[in-house]
Enzyme design. Structure first.
Site, PDB file in Angstrom:
ATOM      1  CG  HIS A 142     -33.223 -11.044   9.856  1.00  0.00           C
ATOM      2  ND1 HIS A 142     -33.970 -10.887  11.030  1.00  0.00           N
ATOM      3  CD2 HIS A 142     -32.048 -11.231  10.118  1.00  0.00           C
ATOM      4  CE1 HIS A 142     -33.253 -10.767  12.169  1.00  0.00           C
ATOM      5  NE2 HIS A 142     -31.836 -10.950  11.535  1.00  0.00           N
ATOM      6  CE1 TYR A 152     -41.971  -3.609  11.801  1.00  0.00           C
ATOM      7  CE2 TYR A 152     -41.304  -5.735  11.071  1.00  0.00           C
ATOM      8  CZ  TYR A 152     -41.146  -4.433  11.158  1.00  0.00           C
ATOM      9  OH  TYR A 152     -40.060  -3.807  10.533  1.00  0.00           O
ATOM     10  N   PRO A 195     -41.131   4.669  11.023  1.00  0.00           N
ATOM     11  CG  PRO A 195     -40.400   4.662  13.197  1.00  0.00           C
ATOM     12  CD  PRO A 195     -41.287   5.415  12.460  1.00  0.00           C
ATOM     13  CE  LYS A 221     -39.321  -0.622   2.638  1.00  0.00           C
ATOM     14  NZ  LYS A 221     -38.505  -1.659   2.799  1.00  0.00           N
ATOM     15  CE1 TYR A 232     -40.124  -4.761   7.460  1.00  0.00           C
ATOM     16  CE2 TYR A 232     -38.283  -6.402   6.890  1.00  0.00           C
ATOM     17  CZ  TYR A 232     -38.932  -5.440   7.894  1.00  0.00           C
ATOM     18  OH  TYR A 232     -38.519  -5.316   8.899  1.00  0.00           O
TER      19      TYR A 232
END
Ligand code: RFL
Ligand code: PHB
Length: 390
Positions: free
Chosen positions: A72, A201, A293, A297, A385
């Site tokens: 991704h 998100y 979460p 990580k 990220y």
């Protein structure tokens, strides 16, 4: 029984450490409290940083991951219909993450360890650690209706947040830092095609939501819920209604719903215990720290700990050099705290906090506005990220 390194915990941290030691001819034994079936039925993380993918390659357990893992390069952050695309690829000069379930990573590691004949005790009860501050530490436990004692040069505590390893350090040397969030995540797994190719998100005044996936046919969705909610009160219909209400309109309209095959509530916590080593004991993964979460990580931090610890142990056994072991705690903690900061920041940005006042809510809106308009802010998010360097 004697070994070089006894590893408490057969989750991803313990198994990956065992595999890296075994490949370097360092004798080790893994002690796990649960049955293998139980460990392999736990649905947890799914987003792997490149550092973890590389480590799985070093551990020679990445063939299935390379075949079916999905790379991704971007993800979305949305507030209602306002969507900010984070293009990791462009923002970080080609960085990406790989979607491949933690359960599959664990299965691949068990398969490799079995093939190599590494000793793994399952259903081990009453694990206790002894004589950690001497040159001859050992552990005791019961398994297969027998009492066992294993002496080792080092003990690796990879036994998660509730395990005995961290507790075996004297309280006088340990410092715990903790934030507990007043909500949890209700997560489901469903055999339906994911609503989008990449993760979404979603922040919303009624709470956070996340669209994730495991494959083109298996979706993972989450919604923020009160921490004391009972999963039995969440019918599938209720879950889908709440999820849709928090997603951008076009996403909600194209969501394919279906029966859920797993449903559970996880609490959110930020936690670090310092130091991560004491004499012959070394902690790795959730045994030493927990992240909410939101930044994906948890598993990735377990992996960077194992990277530092495995390399330190290999250097000790192969070159008689203990520099890596001496520096382990400080090196691992420097990365842990950056991931804690990032996970906390992302959690603040995207969740509804019941006690937040209107001023704080406005700040949250401004933070998102800034993110949307600033390439620098997006780059900082993308870089964290995708994963900071080991
Ligand atoms: P684990 O996976 O908890 O493994 C520790 C192992 O130690 C065993 N153990 C013992 N063994 C022997 N004797 C004892 N007394 C023992 N006590 C415990 C346990 O049975 C277990 O097998 O820790 P590890 O290896 O450090 O790996 C860390 C990751 O598992 C963890 O960070 C992530 O899964 C966190 N996490 C998530 N992270 C994400 O990035 N994304 C997610 O979606 C996500 N979902 C989750 C999660 C953690 C959860 N937990 C711990 C409740 C969902 C849940 C429910
Ligand atoms: C997951 O797919 O389980 C997942 C993905 C991203 C997160 C947390 C969990 O931030």
């Amino acid at each position: 029984m004697k070994t070089s390194v006894v590893i408490i915990g057969g989750g991803p941290a313990g198994l990956l450490l065992a595999r890296l030691l075994q490949l370097n001819d360092i004798d080790c034994v893994v002690i796990e409290r649960r049955s293998r079936e139980y460990v392999l039925s736990r649905i947890r993380a799914g987003v792997l940083e490149q550092g973890l993918v590389d480590l799985l390659h070093e551990a020679e357990v990445d063939s299935r991951l390379q075949a079916v893992g999905e790379v991704h390069r971007r993800f979305d952050i949305a507030f209602h219909d306002d969507v900010c695309r984070i293009d990791m690829d462009k923002l970080t000069d080609g960085k990406s993450v790989t979607v491949y379930g933690q359960t599959e990573v664990t299965r691949d590691l068990y398969d490799a360890l079995d093939a190599a004949g590494t000793r793994i005790f399952h259903d081990a009860e009453g694990v206790e650690l002894h004589e950690l501050d001497t040159d001859a530490p050992y552990i005791t436990f019961e398994a297969n209706e027998k009492k066992h004692r294993i002496s080792a040069q080092f003990i690796a505590g990879c036994d998660g947040f509730h395990g005995p390893s961290r507790q075996a350090m004297p309280v006088t040397v340990r410092h715990d830092y903790e934030l507990v969030y007043p909500f949890g995540w209700l997560g489901i797994l469903t055999e339906t095609p994911p609503v989008a190719e990449e993760l979404i998100y979603a922040g919303h005044e009624s709470g956070f939501a996340l669209c994730s996936l495991r494959s083109r046919a298996l979706s993972r969705y989450y919604v923020q819920c009160p921490i004391d909610d009972d999963v039995a009160d969440w019918s599938d219909d209720r879950f889908w209604d709440v999820l849709k209400s928090r997603l951008p309109t076009d996403v909600a309209e194209s969501l394919i719903t279906g029966p859920t095959i797993e449903k559970s509530i996880a609490p959110l916590r930020s936690f670090v215990s310092e130091p991560m080593s004491w004499h012959r004991l070394f902690l790795a993964g959730d045994a030493a720290h927990i992240v909410p979460p939101t930044g994906a990580k948890g598993l990735n931090l377990a992996a960077s700990d194992v990277y530092y610890l495995s390399h330190a142990l290999i250097r000790f056994f192969n070159q008689n050099d203990d520099t890596g072991l001496i520096n382990y705690s400080a090196t691992a903690l420097a990365r842990v705290w950056k991931a804690e900061r990032f996970s906390w920041w992302m959690t603040q940005l995207l969740h509804f906090f019941p006690n937040q006042n209107k001023f704080e809510q406005r700040l949250r809106a401004a933070e998102f506005d800034y993110l949307k308009s600033s390439r620098a802010a997006q780059t900082a998010l993308a870089e964290n990220y995708a994963g900071l360097a080991y």
